[in-house]
Write a protein that holds these residues in place. Structure first.
Motif, PDB file in Angstrom:
ATOM      1  N   SER A  77      39.541  50.026  30.094  1.00  0.00           N
ATOM      2  CA  SER A  77      38.924  50.527  31.322  1.00  0.00           C
ATOM      3  C   SER A  77      38.073  51.751  30.997  1.00  0.00           C
ATOM      4  O   SER A  77      38.065  52.242  29.868  1.00  0.00           O
ATOM      5  CB  SER A  77      39.999  50.884  32.350  1.00  0.00           C
ATOM      6  OG  SER A  77      40.828  51.926  31.859  1.00  0.00           O
ATOM      7  N   VAL A 102      36.622  40.234  32.253  1.00  0.00           N
ATOM      8  CA  VAL A 102      37.879  39.497  32.370  1.00  0.00           C
ATOM      9  C   VAL A 102      37.602  37.994  32.436  1.00  0.00           C
ATOM     10  O   VAL A 102      38.238  37.191  31.744  1.00  0.00           O
ATOM     11  CB  VAL A 102      38.654  39.962  33.615  1.00  0.00           C
ATOM     12  CG1 VAL A 102      39.917  39.125  33.810  1.00  0.00           C
ATOM     13  CG2 VAL A 102      39.002  41.447  33.501  1.00  0.00           C
ATOM     14  N   PRO A 114      44.818  44.847  31.091  1.00  0.00           N
ATOM     15  CA  PRO A 114      43.981  46.049  31.192  1.00  0.00           C
ATOM     16  C   PRO A 114      44.558  47.174  30.350  1.00  0.00           C
ATOM     17  O   PRO A 114      45.774  47.383  30.317  1.00  0.00           O
ATOM     18  CB  PRO A 114      44.035  46.388  32.686  1.00  0.00           C
ATOM     19  CG  PRO A 114      45.327  45.810  33.159  1.00  0.00           C
ATOM     20  CD  PRO A 114      45.562  44.573  32.337  1.00  0.00           C
ATOM     21  N   ILE A 341      46.538  41.081  33.833  1.00  0.00           N
ATOM     22  CA  ILE A 341      45.576  41.497  34.855  1.00  0.00           C
ATOM     23  C   ILE A 341      45.873  40.891  36.218  1.00  0.00           C
ATOM     24  O   ILE A 341      45.411  41.396  37.250  1.00  0.00           O
ATOM     25  CB  ILE A 341      44.135  41.126  34.408  1.00  0.00           C
ATOM     26  CG1 ILE A 341      43.068  41.867  35.237  1.00  0.00           C
ATOM     27  CG2 ILE A 341      43.922  39.617  34.475  1.00  0.00           C
ATOM     28  CD1 ILE A 341      42.942  43.314  34.917  1.00  0.00           C
ATOM     29  N   TYR A 344      46.662  42.784  39.475  1.00  0.00           N
ATOM     30  CA  TYR A 344      45.634  43.532  40.195  1.00  0.00           C
ATOM     31  C   TYR A 344      44.661  42.566  40.865  1.00  0.00           C
ATOM     32  O   TYR A 344      44.419  41.471  40.361  1.00  0.00           O
ATOM     33  CB  TYR A 344      44.870  44.449  39.233  1.00  0.00           C
ATOM     34  CG  TYR A 344      45.764  45.321  38.392  1.00  0.00           C
ATOM     35  CD1 TYR A 344      46.239  46.533  38.877  1.00  0.00           C
ATOM     36  CD2 TYR A 344      46.152  44.913  37.118  1.00  0.00           C
ATOM     37  CE1 TYR A 344      47.071  47.333  38.106  1.00  0.00           C
ATOM     38  CE2 TYR A 344      46.987  45.703  36.337  1.00  0.00           C
ATOM     39  CZ  TYR A 344      47.446  46.912  36.839  1.00  0.00           C
ATOM     40  OH  TYR A 344      48.279  47.691  36.074  1.00  0.00           O
ATOM     41  N   TYR A 360      37.852  45.529  38.943  1.00  0.00           N
ATOM     42  CA  TYR A 360      39.250  45.920  39.051  1.00  0.00           C
ATOM     43  C   TYR A 360      39.287  47.444  39.053  1.00  0.00           C
ATOM     44  O   TYR A 360      38.682  48.082  38.180  1.00  0.00           O
ATOM     45  CB  TYR A 360      40.060  45.381  37.876  1.00  0.00           C
ATOM     46  CG  TYR A 360      40.229  43.882  37.880  1.00  0.00           C
ATOM     47  CD1 TYR A 360      41.317  43.291  38.529  1.00  0.00           C
ATOM     48  CD2 TYR A 360      39.313  43.056  37.229  1.00  0.00           C
ATOM     49  CE1 TYR A 360      41.481  41.911  38.528  1.00  0.00           C
ATOM     50  CE2 TYR A 360      39.471  41.675  37.226  1.00  0.00           C
ATOM     51  CZ  TYR A 360      40.555  41.111  37.879  1.00  0.00           C
ATOM     52  OH  TYR A 360      40.716  39.755  37.885  1.00  0.00           O
TER      53      TYR A 360
END
Length: 369
Positions: A77, A102, A114, A341, A344, A360
């Motif tokens: 991230s 992703v 992530p 992931i 989320y 995200y």
């Protein structure tokens, strides 16, 4: 599991050795027919011995790699952009991942975990012991922010070097800003940064080096793919910095990093478009392979032709194939489920004017609403 298998095979080898010795001693006391039968049995045992002894050492080669059919790739991230922050002023989002990265990984047959910024070294060491590679995406952030994208990237880069030095295959792929970060980390972070300003916001072809077909990244690339990449405007560029040959030369990086293609920016500056490390499975591209399939903002004019989609798919397919050589795994399905992931939900940020169709968004501890 691998250690138990190796130990079992060693024990089998030792037992077979002992059996063969006893057989040879016994043969002197029996008739010729019995001796012949015993010899045939000994040969069979010897074959078993050799097969098991070969299996006692796990060896990976380029021709016969160990394959992981359930690869999980970490995507780093980065700091929340000011623009997105204005769209979510009440939330405590501090970092994000564009969903196109992703989707790109998932389309090549892998899952995503992530990787959050602002964590200590132990967090990255533990996580990288469970996943099979890291994608460092592009974006728009600075390298001098404390506990941010660049600090996390440095942890990842150094840990990946240690893993590979120990014989534990661990790939990294850097896209655009992520590629620039790899080179700056190899140069040694500091001011001035080892990159130059340039301007490239166009869809352009690659100018391959003469020996690109002998590179790890392109040696198995189909001819139609390299033909599209080399002759059509299919690579999406969106960067105001770039790495040029002189950046590698001036920091003595030419032995460690191999250039496989160049492109020209909007003012004719020749920059490095793709690169790979000569010893580690580290790869980088200055362009954005994910955008042709997964980003749709009309004003950006991303190429969505069949050839653009097909040729750009090659890069993540290649990287996921590299990650399949890593045998890292989570301790259990339950632990795996806590990290992926799917915990989320992506936000439809494109409708808010963002260049990213979906994102995200993460809070400091990785929670999301």
């Amino acid at each position: 599991m691998r250690a138990r298998t190796v130990l079992r095979n060693i024990v089998i080898c030792l037992v077979n050795d002992g059996v063969n010795i006893l057989l040879l001693r016994w043969m002197s006391a029996v008739d010729s027919l019995t001796a012949t039968l015993i010899m045939k049995g000994a040969v069979l045992l010897t074959v078993v011995y050799l097969l098991h002894c070969e299996g006692a050492t796990v060896v990976r080669t380029d021709d016969y790699p160990v394959v992981n059919d359930r690869p999980i790739i970490g995507v780093l991230s980065q700091e929340q952009s000011y623009y997105l922050h204005t769209k979510y002023p009440e939330e405590n989002y501090t970092s994000y991942i564009a969903a196109s990265y992703v989707k790109d990984v998932e389309a090549s047959g892998a899952r995503v975990v992530p990787i959050l910024i602002g964590k200590d070294r132990a967090y990255y060491e533990e996580l990288m012991g469970k996943i099979n590679g890291v994608l460092i995406p592009g974006g728009a952030t600075y390298f001098n922010q404390s506990d941010g994208y660049a600090d996390a990237g440095q942890h990842i880069y150094e840990i990946a070097q240690q893993l590979n030095d120990a014989g534990d295959y661990f790939p990294i792929f850097g896209t655009c800003l992520g590629f620039e970060l790899l080179i700056i980390l190899a140069s040694g972070r500091g001011y001035p940064e080892n990159r130059i300003t340039c301007y490239s916001y166009s869809n352009i072809p690659l100018d391959f080096t003469d020996d690109y077909k002998s590179s790890k990244m392109f040696k198995e690339a189909p001819e139609d793919i390299t033909e599209m990449l080399g002759k059509e405007n299919v690579t999406v560029n969106a960067h105001q910095f770039c790495i040029v040959d002189e950046n590698l030369i001036s920091y003595n990086l030419t032995d460690d990093w191999r250039v496989t293609s160049h492109s020209l920016d909007d003012y004719g500056v020749k920059f490095i478009a793709s690169v790979e490390h000569t010893r580690y499975p580290f790869y980088g591209v200055q362009f954005h392979p994910e955008k042709s399939s997964f980003e749709w903002k009309l004003s950006k004019n991303y190429p969505h032709s069949i050839n653009a989609v097909k040729s750009n798919r090659y890069f993540m397919d290649f990287f996921v194939k590299e990650c399949r050589k890593s045998l890292h795994q989570f301790e259990s399905q339950a632990e795996e489920n806590q990290y992926v992931i799917y915990n989320y939900e992506p936000h439809f940020t494109g409708v808010l004017g963002s260049a990213y169709h979906q994102c995200y968004l993460f809070e400091p501890r990785g929670t999301s609403t």
